[in-house]
Write a protein that holds these residues in place. Structure first.
Motif, mmCIF file in Angstrom:
data_model
loop_
_atom_site.group_PDB
_atom_site.id
_atom_site.type_symbol
_atom_site.label_atom_id
_atom_site.label_comp_id
_atom_site.label_asym_id
_atom_site.label_seq_id
_atom_site.Cartn_x
_atom_site.Cartn_y
_atom_site.Cartn_z
ATOM 1 N N LEU A 67 0.810 -1.215 0.000
ATOM 2 C CA LEU A 67 0.000 0.000 0.000
ATOM 3 C C LEU A 67 0.845 1.268 0.000
ATOM 4 N N ASP A 68 0.311 2.307 -0.659
ATOM 5 C CA ASP A 68 1.002 3.592 -0.623
ATOM 6 C C ASP A 68 0.605 4.342 0.648
ATOM 7 N N GLU A 69 1.341 5.400 0.933
ATOM 8 C CA GLU A 69 1.144 6.160 2.167
ATOM 9 C C GLU A 69 -0.282 6.687 2.292
ATOM 10 N N ALA A 70 -0.836 7.219 1.214
ATOM 11 C CA ALA A 70 -2.172 7.811 1.258
ATOM 12 C C ALA A 70 -3.238 6.773 1.618
ATOM 13 N N THR A 71 -3.108 5.579 1.105
ATOM 14 C CA THR A 71 -4.081 4.523 1.380
ATOM 15 C C THR A 71 -3.999 4.083 2.834
ATOM 16 N N ILE A 72 -2.798 3.988 3.374
ATOM 17 C CA ILE A 72 -2.627 3.599 4.776
ATOM 18 C C ILE A 72 -3.192 4.682 5.681
ATOM 19 N N ARG A 73 -2.884 5.934 5.383
ATOM 20 C CA ARG A 73 -3.421 7.061 6.170
ATOM 21 C C ARG A 73 -4.948 7.024 6.174
ATOM 22 N N GLU A 74 -5.530 6.807 5.018
ATOM 23 C CA GLU A 74 -6.984 6.760 4.880
ATOM 24 C C GLU A 74 -7.573 5.629 5.731
ATOM 25 N N ALA A 75 -6.945 4.474 5.696
ATOM 26 C CA ALA A 75 -7.431 3.328 6.473
ATOM 27 C C ALA A 75 -7.414 3.635 7.964
ATOM 28 N N ILE A 76 -6.343 4.240 8.427
ATOM 29 C CA ILE A 76 -6.209 4.572 9.851
ATOM 30 C C ILE A 76 -7.221 5.644 10.246
ATOM 31 N N GLU A 77 -7.336 6.671 9.421
ATOM 32 C CA GLU A 77 -8.237 7.779 9.736
ATOM 33 C C GLU A 77 -9.702 7.354 9.690
ATOM 34 N N GLU A 78 -10.043 6.413 8.829
ATOM 35 C CA GLU A 78 -11.425 5.915 8.775
ATOM 36 C C GLU A 78 -11.814 5.206 10.080
ATOM 37 N N GLU A 79 -10.829 4.746 10.813
ATOM 38 C CA GLU A 79 -11.098 4.104 12.111
ATOM 39 C C GLU A 79 -11.206 5.130 13.238
ATOM 40 N N GLY A 80 -10.989 6.403 12.916
ATOM 41 C CA GLY A 80 -11.165 7.458 13.899
ATOM 42 C C GLY A 80 -9.898 7.940 14.582
ATOM 43 N N TYR A 81 -8.746 7.576 14.026
ATOM 44 C CA TYR A 81 -7.470 7.993 14.620
ATOM 45 C C TYR A 81 -6.837 9.060 13.751
ATOM 46 N N GLU A 82 -5.987 9.867 14.365
ATOM 47 C CA GLU A 82 -5.338 10.983 13.666
ATOM 48 C C GLU A 82 -3.912 10.599 13.321
ATOM 49 N N VAL A 83 -3.590 10.638 12.028
ATOM 50 C CA VAL A 83 -2.226 10.384 11.580
ATOM 51 C C VAL A 83 -1.517 11.722 11.537
ATOM 52 N N GLN A 84 -0.392 11.825 12.247
ATOM 53 C CA GLN A 84 0.342 13.091 12.329
ATOM 54 C C GLN A 84 1.461 13.147 11.330
#
Length: 63
Positions: free
Chosen positions: A46-63
């Protein structure tokens, strides 16, 4: 391996939610969650944007 600082993870449920969200997009991804440090490491396709999206969809903030 990609490393992300993630805010809001506090328990085993958080760890499981983030891991499953990433692996839903790449079933072969290796995901390591360090709750104490607030770090998620991902080794997969996975690319960075897809991983960020997956994490953020769970309600967490990627810094």
């Amino acid at each position: 391996m990609q490393t992300f600082q993630v805010k809001g993870m506090t328990c085993a449920h958080c760890e499981r939610a983030v891991t499953q969200a990433i692996q839903a997009r790449d079933g072969d991804a290796k995901v390591e969650v360090d709750l104490g440090a607030g770090v998620v490491r991902v080794n997969g396709r996975l690319d960075e944007a897809t991983i960020r999206e997956a994490i953020e969809e769970e309600g967490y903030e990627v810094q």
